[in-house]
Design a protein around this motif. Structure first.
Motif, short mmCIF file in Angstrom:
data_model
loop_
_atom_site.label_atom_id
_atom_site.label_comp_id
_atom_site.label_asym_id
_atom_site.label_seq_id
_atom_site.Cartn_x
_atom_site.Cartn_y
_atom_site.Cartn_z
N ALA A 148 12.19 4.42 7.06
CA ALA A 148 11.29 3.50 6.35
C ALA A 148 11.46 3.65 4.84
CB ALA A 148 9.84 3.75 6.76
N LYS A 149 12.73 3.69 4.41
CA LYS A 149 13.04 3.83 2.99
C LYS A 149 13.75 2.58 2.48
CE LYS A 149 13.81 8.86 3.17
NZ LYS A 149 14.80 9.94 2.94
N LEU A 150 13.60 2.34 1.20
CA LEU A 150 14.33 1.27 0.53
C LEU A 150 14.61 1.75 -0.90
CD1 LEU A 150 15.31 -1.51 1.50
CD2 LEU A 150 13.34 -2.52 0.35
N LYS A 151 15.87 1.61 -1.34
CA LYS A 151 16.24 2.15 -2.65
C LYS A 151 16.81 1.07 -3.55
CE LYS A 151 17.19 6.81 -0.91
NZ LYS A 151 18.12 7.96 -0.92
N GLY A 152 16.78 1.36 -4.84
CA GLY A 152 17.31 0.42 -5.82
C GLY A 152 17.83 1.14 -7.05
N LEU A 153 18.59 0.44 -7.87
CA LEU A 153 19.16 0.99 -9.10
C LEU A 153 18.98 -0.01 -10.22
CD1 LEU A 153 21.02 2.90 -10.79
CD2 LEU A 153 22.96 1.59 -9.89
N GLU A 154 18.55 0.49 -11.38
CA GLU A 154 18.43 -0.35 -12.57
C GLU A 154 19.21 0.28 -13.71
OE1 GLU A 154 16.94 -3.27 -12.95
OE2 GLU A 154 16.21 -3.33 -10.88
N ILE A 155 20.00 -0.54 -14.39
CA ILE A 155 20.63 -0.11 -15.64
C ILE A 155 19.69 -0.54 -16.76
CG2 ILE A 155 22.64 -0.31 -17.14
CD1 ILE A 155 24.29 -1.04 -14.69
N CYS A 156 19.24 0.41 -17.57
CA CYS A 156 18.19 0.15 -18.55
C CYS A 156 18.78 -0.39 -19.86
CB CYS A 156 17.38 1.42 -18.80
SG CYS A 156 16.57 2.02 -17.29
N HIS A 157 18.69 -1.70 -20.03
CA HIS A 157 19.26 -2.37 -21.20
C HIS A 157 18.25 -2.44 -22.35
CE1 HIS A 157 22.83 -3.52 -18.95
NE2 HIS A 157 22.06 -4.00 -17.98
N PRO A 158 18.74 -2.65 -23.59
CA PRO A 158 17.83 -2.75 -24.74
C PRO A 158 16.77 -3.84 -24.61
CG PRO A 158 20.10 -2.46 -25.48
CD PRO A 158 20.15 -2.66 -24.00
N TYR A 165 6.95 -1.78 -8.22
CA TYR A 165 6.08 -2.60 -7.35
C TYR A 165 6.92 -3.53 -6.46
CZ TYR A 165 3.27 -6.49 -5.81
OH TYR A 165 2.71 -7.47 -5.03
N GLU A 166 7.90 -4.19 -7.06
CA GLU A 166 8.69 -5.14 -6.28
C GLU A 166 9.49 -4.44 -5.18
OE1 GLU A 166 9.17 -8.53 -9.80
OE2 GLU A 166 10.86 -7.21 -9.32
N LEU A 167 10.00 -3.24 -5.47
CA LEU A 167 10.70 -2.48 -4.45
C LEU A 167 9.73 -2.02 -3.37
CD1 LEU A 167 13.43 -1.20 -3.56
CD2 LEU A 167 12.73 0.85 -4.80
N SER A 199 19.86 4.35 -19.63
CA SER A 199 19.76 5.24 -18.47
C SER A 199 20.09 4.50 -17.18
CB SER A 199 18.34 5.80 -18.35
OG SER A 199 17.99 6.58 -19.47
N LEU A 200 20.55 5.27 -16.20
CA LEU A 200 20.67 4.79 -14.83
C LEU A 200 19.39 5.21 -14.11
CD1 LEU A 200 24.37 5.66 -13.88
CD2 LEU A 200 23.44 3.46 -14.62
N LEU A 201 18.58 4.23 -13.75
CA LEU A 201 17.28 4.51 -13.13
C LEU A 201 17.38 4.30 -11.63
CD1 LEU A 201 14.26 5.18 -13.81
CD2 LEU A 201 13.87 2.70 -13.68
N LEU A 202 17.15 5.36 -10.88
CA LEU A 202 17.18 5.29 -9.42
C LEU A 202 15.75 5.18 -8.91
CD1 LEU A 202 19.77 8.13 -8.65
CD2 LEU A 202 20.20 5.69 -9.03
N LEU A 203 15.49 4.18 -8.06
CA LEU A 203 14.18 3.95 -7.48
C LEU A 203 14.26 4.13 -5.97
CD1 LEU A 203 13.31 0.73 -9.51
CD2 LEU A 203 12.15 2.92 -9.75
N SER A 204 13.34 4.89 -5.42
CA SER A 204 13.32 5.14 -3.98
C SER A 204 11.92 4.92 -3.46
CB SER A 204 13.78 6.57 -3.68
OG SER A 204 13.71 6.84 -2.30
N SER A 205 11.75 3.95 -2.56
CA SER A 205 10.44 3.67 -1.97
C SER A 205 10.38 4.22 -0.55
CB SER A 205 10.15 2.17 -1.98
OG SER A 205 11.02 1.49 -1.10
N GLN A 206 9.22 4.72 -0.19
CA GLN A 206 9.04 5.35 1.12
C GLN A 206 7.68 4.96 1.69
OE1 GLN A 206 10.88 8.20 3.11
NE2 GLN A 206 9.54 6.92 4.36
N ARG A 258 5.01 4.96 -1.36
CA ARG A 258 5.24 5.81 -2.53
C ARG A 258 6.62 5.46 -3.10
NH1 ARG A 258 7.72 10.91 -3.75
NH2 ARG A 258 6.42 12.27 -5.08
N VAL A 259 6.66 5.21 -4.40
CA VAL A 259 7.93 4.92 -5.07
C VAL A 259 8.21 6.02 -6.08
CG1 VAL A 259 9.26 3.28 -6.43
CG2 VAL A 259 7.61 2.44 -4.75
N HIS A 260 9.37 6.61 -5.97
CA HIS A 260 9.77 7.70 -6.85
C HIS A 260 10.92 7.20 -7.73
CE1 HIS A 260 12.29 11.30 -7.80
NE2 HIS A 260 11.12 11.87 -7.99
#
Length: 434
Positions: free
Chosen positions: A297-307, A326-328, A359-366, A378-380
């Protein structure tokens, strides 16, 4: 071939959409206090006001220079809180308008495919408003720029008063400071929407902000708060109670102390319900009917943090982080329950470290707890350094959703997952069963 989880998300997107609040572009969603030319603060001007307060620039290169110049403002900081004048709650009161009904051109930014409002965008607006409220409390007319760097430390709670936010009805945000420590500020905000000739409450939010020096390296003192009258005194005491509750919850964290006796019994009961009775082995586990292993029951995502997503202090905007989390979390709850869920509450969003641009931002929802139609997610979030291979936690988010049907039970398989389950249950009980 698409995975079953993505197929579920696609099927959810094809569900019947909600109609606009008054059927198309109707005047019923247009509040009389949001007519063209209204001098009251428009939501699009909140961040512009913040830039003026701290001397930030909209241009990336100029912005970096402006931030370097803020170092000289350190001499303007108060040596102690007693050096600052006390402020009243009315000094920080703000009213901000989001005229989705009166200004149709605004809708596209906030509109979902299902003709509702993107709650992630509302989180961004709340975060900006909380910062502006805090700066209003610390305003000093003798200074051209504020030497304070005020940032979000915690989203204590967001309670939804209604599940549907209509995309063609005007929205109003109001809020003010409700409690102040030496270097921290609690701000409460309310959101209402104009429909059928009157404003109806949508949500109540409590944010905790902290003041730092111009370089954002150490704490800085803020003006004390002076309650006026019994009503404001009651609000201030509620802020004191909130602070005590946060300290108590932090002390009882499962990352610090063992579960209670009752919680131990819950974990052991979950374990017994998954034992294979045929083998009578501690290692042989069987998933009960209408249940899902937590690891599935996990879903993950990655964001590249732009200016583009920076805040006024050249870090990634906290509202952007909340929107992405929230969206994840929503997508995970949608996938888990097999239908579009509604948000019940946001609870205890902790900002542990700032996120730097690039930064490379890793998002993990559980999905960590379920009960009936409710889904606790819970999103970490963590920053990953590809050079050092190190992971550093930046935020933890807690969302409570409700489905239109009973959802499968979530089952932990390891001790770590059991702690996630208990932590999710605690947040659920605080939100849904206060």
């Amino acid at each position: 071939m698409l995975s079953p989880r993505l197929l579920l998300l696609r099927s959810a997107a094809s569900l019947t959409t909600r109609s606009f609040c008054a059927g198309g572009v109707s005047k019923q969603g247009r509040a009389p206090d949001m007519i063209e030319g209204n001098p009251l603060l428009h939501v699009s001007n909140v961040r512009n006001r913040l830039r003026e307060i701290v001397g930030a620039s909209t241009d990336w290169s100029d912005h970096q220079k402006a931030m370097a110049e803020r170092v000289s403002l350190s001499s303007m900081l108060a040596k102690s809180q007693s050096d600052l004048p006390a402020k009243g709650m009315k000094d920080s009161y703000l009213e901000v308008h989001l005229p989705l009904g009166s200004e149709p051109k605004l809708r596209e930014k906030y509109l979902t495919f299902h003709n509702t409002v993107r709650f992630g965008r509302i989180l961004e607006d709340l975060d900006s408003l909380a910062v502006l409220i805090s700066y209003s409390h610390t305003y000093n007319a003798t200074l051209k720029r504020s030497p304070l760097s005020i940032v979000t430390a915690l989203v204590d709670k967001i309670d939804m008063r209604q599940h549907v936010i209509y995309p063609d009805c005007d929205i109003k945000f109001t809020g003010h400071v409700t409690w102040v420590g030496k270097t921290s500020i609690e701000a409460k905000m309310h959101m209402s929407q104009y429909r059928d000739g009157a404003y109806a409450p949508v949500l109540d939010a409590t944010f905790v902000m902290v003041a730092r020096d111009p370089e954002n390296k150490r704490a800085a003192f803020v003006n004390p708060l002076r309650p006026e009258g019994p009503e404001e005194e009651k609000i201030f005491q509620e802020g004191e109670a909130n602070k005590s509750r946060r300290v108590e919850l932090s002390t009882a964290s499962l990352l610090k102390v063992a579960p209670t006796d009752e919680e131990r019994k819950i974990v052991h009961s979950l374990f017994l319900n998954t034992l294979d009775t045929k083998t009578v082995s501690f290692r042989s586990r069987v998933l009960p009917p209408n249940s899902v292993w937590m690891e599935d029951a996990k879903l993950k995502g990655l964001e590249i943090c732009h200016p583009q997503e920076r805040n006024i202090f050249n870090r990634i905007f906290g509202g952007f982080l909340m929107r992405k989390a929230y969206e994840l979390g929503w997508a995970n709850a949608c996938s888990y329950g097999g239908c579009r869920p509604s948000l019940v509450a946001v609870d205890d969003i902790l900002f542990q470290k700032p996120v730097e641009i690039g930064s490379l931002l890793l998002l993990s929802s559980q999905v960590c707890y379920t009960q009936g139609k409710h889904i606790q997610v819970r999103v970490h979030s963590e920053v990953f350094d590809p050079l050092t291979r190190q992971h550093n936690t930046t935020n933890v988010f807690h969302f409570t959703f409700i489905s239109d049907r009973d959802v499968p039970k979530i089952i932990p398989n390891t001790y770590g997952e059991s702690m996630l389950y208990l932590d999710g249950k605690r947040h659920f009980n605080q939100t849904v069963e206060p």
